[in-house]
Write an enzyme that holds these catalytic residues in place. Sequence first.
Site, PDB file in Angstrom:
ATOM      1  N   ARG A 169      -3.164 -10.444   4.595  1.00  0.00           N
ATOM      2  CA  ARG A 169      -3.598 -10.464   3.182  1.00  0.00           C
ATOM      3  C   ARG A 169      -2.462  -9.885   2.359  1.00  0.00           C
ATOM      4  NH1 ARG A 169      -5.885  -7.152  -0.628  1.00  0.00           N
ATOM      5  NH2 ARG A 169      -7.560  -8.034  -1.886  1.00  0.00           N
TER       6      ARG A 169
ATOM      7  N   LYS B 235       0.823  -1.217   0.000  1.00  0.00           N
ATOM      8  CA  LYS B 235       0.000   0.000   0.000  1.00  0.00           C
ATOM      9  C   LYS B 235       0.852   1.261   0.000  1.00  0.00           C
ATOM     10  CE  LYS B 235      -4.327  -2.066   1.086  1.00  0.00           C
ATOM     11  NZ  LYS B 235      -5.365  -2.452   2.043  1.00  0.00           N
TER      12      LYS B 235
END
Length: 273
Positions: free
Chosen positions: A252, A218
């Site tokens: 994840r 991210k």
Amino acid sequence: MLPLRERFPAPAVMGVVNVTPDSFSDGGAFLDPKAAIAHGLELAAEGADVLDVGGESTRPGSDPVPLEVELERVLPVIEGLVRETDVPVSIDTVKAEVADRAIRAGAALVNDVTALRHDPAMAEVVAAAGVPVCLMHMLGEPKTMQDDPRYDDVVAEVSAFLEERVALATQRGIAADQICIDPGIGFGKTADHNLALLRHLDRIAAIGPPVLLGASRKSFLGALTGQPLEGRDIATVAVNLAAVRRGAWMLRVHAVRATRDALAVAAAIEAAP
Ligand code: HH2
């Protein structure tokens, strides 16, 4: 059904299988179902405990995808993975109809980044199927969520939201031991908000349900390291090791092998006399 924590002992790994043209990290790479299935099988071979299939990008600024398009993207991939591996498949969707069809095709978990808020029928679909669900915090909508997100106390507010959603999910008939929660790294959060949530992840874990964390590649990791998307897997591993120490249950990730290797070393150190 076994409680989530027993079915997937911590630290567990969820591999990301995006079937979208525009996902922020691997958009378009696996839009062809065959390529997506092959990618999922590779992640399974690398040690993923769950394969998370998504057909609608939730990256900042993204637009919603029509129901039919999302179904066309995810169903062949779920069917293929269910046929070819025993690793359970999760459906990353906010639409009850997609979740329902995915479950009929063999999906074993529902990952709803709106925590059952987007679609009023979602709770019923999950409860009726008796499958586990992930409830994630997001401030606003993907289209606008990164436009100046603000909190007085991000950890307290995210915790309160997750507590409220867990209560609602159980009221709607979802078994408490089939619910996991996720602070939603990058979903309506600045880099500082993400770091505060990671630093105090133990407070999210103290809510009760197992904690899923999706920090992989991210943008706050880009801000911290200067790395482009492809170069963020080492930073992702660093985040995830810190998160596991603070009580994260499932990670994840895009890079399953690197995560598994890091977790194996960390576990060996913890187990040393
Ligand atoms: N992050 C993304 C998508 N789904 N689900 C959960 N539970 N937690 C997350 O942090 C999370 C998620 C975004 O990542 P990615 O799938 O790589 O991109 P996109 O949303 O663009 O498909």
